[in-house]
Design an enzyme around this catalytic site. Structure first.
Site, PDB file in Angstrom:
ATOM      1  N   SER A  17       1.345  -2.467  -3.623  1.00 14.47           N
ATOM      2  CA  SER A  17       1.053  -1.087  -4.014  1.00 14.47           C
ATOM      3  C   SER A  17      -0.269  -0.926  -4.759  1.00 14.47           C
ATOM      4  O   SER A  17      -0.831   0.159  -4.790  1.00 14.47           O
ATOM      5  CB  SER A  17       2.195  -0.530  -4.875  1.00 14.47           C
ATOM      6  OG  SER A  17       2.224  -1.147  -6.135  1.00 14.47           O
ATOM      7  N   LYS A  66       0.929   0.683 -12.226  1.00 14.64           N
ATOM      8  CA  LYS A  66       0.269   1.755 -11.478  1.00 14.64           C
ATOM      9  C   LYS A  66      -0.951   2.226 -12.262  1.00 14.64           C
ATOM     10  O   LYS A  66      -1.155   1.856 -13.419  1.00 14.64           O
ATOM     11  CB  LYS A  66       1.215   2.952 -11.265  1.00 14.64           C
ATOM     12  CG  LYS A  66       2.536   2.628 -10.590  1.00 14.64           C
ATOM     13  CD  LYS A  66       2.381   2.229  -9.138  1.00 14.64           C
ATOM     14  CE  LYS A  66       3.733   1.879  -8.527  1.00 14.64           C
ATOM     15  NZ  LYS A  66       3.597   1.300  -7.169  1.00 14.64           N
TER      16      LYS A  66
END
Length: 322
Positions: A134, A200
């Site tokens: 990701s 993230k």
């Protein structure tokens, strides 16, 4: 998770104190008593050492403990315990005292290491291993990194209060946080993410209005400038459509339920939502392959563990993280 290390260290410390008490009361003077104690002591101390090592090297990353390695360590500890039993049976007088001294020194080392590791990992630095694609190519699968847990302030144990922050969270920061799940039954991105640590990049701040159009993020009505770290695939996009019931949409998003209704469509068409107070909107750099705030909602400030800081393994990728 760091509390587990502290508990293990406390168990080892209590066991050491009990051993000193038995020795002081002359409860370990016979060959059988000393052999059983020496065997048990070796098994306990080496099992605790195996747990601490397994936790620090991988178990503290937000992933489950590496049970095969831990079980192997416990088996080796059991073997050492069996060996220690027969060695203890033969030990007398001076030899017995030497074994006692060596065991207590090892015990001191293990519980001290446990205490230090738990304190360091709670307040200052946490190990983290990148489990997915990701954040590619800023961070790739298998990267081992350190998380600076003091960057946004030292957290007071058992509270959400942070003291002495030397920087504030801002757009572009790469953060590590505990997934915002209320319980194990909460389903996001195809399964339960409860208790896992995520990494993230912060896209938007509290009060910002966020949309995603054709896969690209918009904040406060403006498309964010393209960045070198962003990765997009050449795929067919879901056309952007603005929902009619914005209030319900906002509620579902904040309650981490939106992806249960819209699923993969949220990758390309999302919002608008307003980032609630004391929360943040985060996305993966690999925008088309990231389970992020588009799907499961905002990141609460209290869930943020720290700032991604430094890749230390593999050697060919060692660097500061930007």
């Amino acid at each position: 998770m760091e509390q587990r290390l502290f508990v293990v260290a406390c168990i080892m410390y209590a066991f050491t104190l009990f051993t000193r008490y038995l020795n002081k009361k002359d409860k370990l003077t016979t060959n059988n008593a000393f052999a059983w104690w020496h065997s048990t002591f070796l098994f306990v101390i080496l099992s605790c050492a195996a747990y601490i090592l397994t936790f620090v090297m991988g178990g503290g990353t937000g992933e489950p403990l590496n049970w095969p390695k831990l079980i192997l360590g416990i088996i080796l500890a059991f073997g050492c315990g069996v060996y220690g039993f027969f060695k203890g049976k033969k030990a007398v007088d001076e030899k017995r005292q030497k074994l006692m001294k060596a065991d207590l020194e090892w015990s001191n080392t293990v519980y001290f290491a446990g205490f230090v590791a738990s304190i360091v990992m709670f307040f200052f630095i946490q190990a983290f291993k990148i489990p997915s694609a990701s954040m590619r190519y800023t961070l790739v699968e298998g990267d081992h990194l350190f998380v600076n847990k003091a960057a946004y302030g030292l957290r007071i144990p058992f509270t959400d209060i942070r003291l002495f922050p030397y920087e504030q969270i801002k757009p572009g920061d790469i953060i590590v946080f505990q997934f915002p799940a209320k319980d194990r039954s909460q389903q996001n991105c195809g399964g339960s993410q409860y208790g896992k640590d995520f990494v993230k990049r912060v896209i938007a701040m509290p009060g910002d209005t966020v949309q995603v159009k054709n896969g690209r993020p918009w904040v406060n009505g403006k498309e964010l400038p393209a960045q070198d770290y962003e990765v997009y695939e050449n795929i067919e996009r879901v056309p952007y459509f603005e929902v009619e019931d914005k209030e319900e949409y906002q509620t579902l998003w904040q309650e981490h339920l939106l992806d249960n209704y819209l699923g993969i469509e949220l990758r390309d068409s999302f919002g608008p939502v307003v980032v609630p107070e004391n929360t943040y909107f985060a996305m993966g750099d690999n925008r088309d392959n990231s389970c992020d705030s588009r799907f499961w909602g905002p990141v609460p400030h209290e869930n943020i563990k720290g700032k991604a800081w430094f890749v230390h393994w593999p050697l060919n990728r060692v660097r500061w993280i930007k």
